[in-house]
Design an enzyme around this catalytic site. Sequence first.
Site, PDB file in Angstrom:
ATOM      1  N   TYR A 137       0.696  -1.410  -0.126  1.00  0.00           N
ATOM      2  CA  TYR A 137      -0.055   0.015   0.149  1.00  0.00           C
ATOM      3  C   TYR A 137       0.945   1.388  -0.074  1.00  0.00           C
ATOM      4  CZ  TYR A 137      -3.507  -3.274   0.908  1.00  0.00           C
ATOM      5  OH  TYR A 137      -4.671  -4.458   0.810  1.00  0.00           O
ATOM      6  N   HIS A 184      -8.824   1.600  -5.613  1.00  0.00           N
ATOM      7  CA  HIS A 184      -8.138   0.668  -5.034  1.00  0.00           C
ATOM      8  C   HIS A 184      -6.849   1.102  -5.174  1.00  0.00           C
ATOM      9  CE1 HIS A 184     -11.642  -1.726  -3.744  1.00  0.00           C
ATOM     10  NE2 HIS A 184     -11.876  -2.056  -5.072  1.00  0.00           N
TER      11      HIS A 184
HETATM   12  C1  DQA Z   1      -7.964  -2.187  -0.931  1.00  0.00           C
HETATM   13  C2  DQA Z   1      -7.874  -3.725  -1.513  1.00  0.00           C
HETATM   14  C3  DQA Z   1      -8.492  -4.740  -0.601  1.00  0.00           C
HETATM   15  O1  DQA Z   1      -8.588  -5.936  -1.124  1.00  0.00           O
HETATM   16  C4  DQA Z   1      -8.067  -4.621   0.773  1.00  0.00           C
HETATM   17  O2  DQA Z   1      -8.676  -5.318   1.630  1.00  0.00           O
HETATM   18  C5  DQA Z   1      -7.890  -3.216   1.433  1.00  0.00           C
HETATM   19  C6  DQA Z   1      -7.512  -2.040   0.312  1.00  0.00           C
HETATM   20  C7  DQA Z   1      -6.887  -1.483  -1.879  1.00  0.00           C
HETATM   21  O3  DQA Z   1      -7.215  -0.193  -1.776  1.00  0.00           O
HETATM   22  O4  DQA Z   1      -6.024  -1.713  -2.451  1.00  0.00           O
HETATM   23  O5  DQA Z   1      -8.176  -2.758   2.443  1.00  0.00           O
HETATM   24  O6  DQA Z   1      -9.307  -1.946  -1.095  1.00  0.00           O
END
Ligand code: DQA
Length: 146
Positions: A23, A100
């Site tokens: 992330y 995402h």
């Molecule tokens: C997310 C992807 C999801 O699978 C994960 O559970 C998240 C973050 C993303 O921003 O990449 O919490 O939404």
Amino acid sequence: MARVLVLHGPNLNLLGDREEEIYGRATLADINRELARQGEAAGVDLEFYQSNHEGDLIDRIHAAKGRVDVIIINPGAFTHYSFALQDALRAVRLPVIEVHLSNIYAREPWRRQSLIAPVARGQIAGFGPFSYTLALQAACRLLGQG
Ligand code: DQA
């Protein structure tokens, strides 16, 4: 002025400190600050809300009806199993942009399903914090302001 609601789902409050290899290092405050700057330049009013609770997100979606023009949402893991969020987004009949940070199609198989995609105008995934920038750009286009 057009209003955009930016919703962040569970665990996104931990950004910057959470699985950085996936992330990245930007915090949620960093992301919101950059969006606010972008919104100001585009003449769009932004509201931000993060919750780890499904019901709180649903209440916020309901409250958006009639007050907000576009919803940008990163539903976190709720993406993959929340029929309730899907129903709430469908019920308010507002344009929804799903965001995402990671490319959910390149990760575990269970992340490849989005229950939000069927009620979204579009989805942006895989560009880190820049996914949000692209989403706001798309929102401005929907609003005829970009
Ligand atoms: C997310 C992807 C999801 O699978 C994960 O559970 C998240 C973050 C993303 O921003 O990449 O919490 O939404």
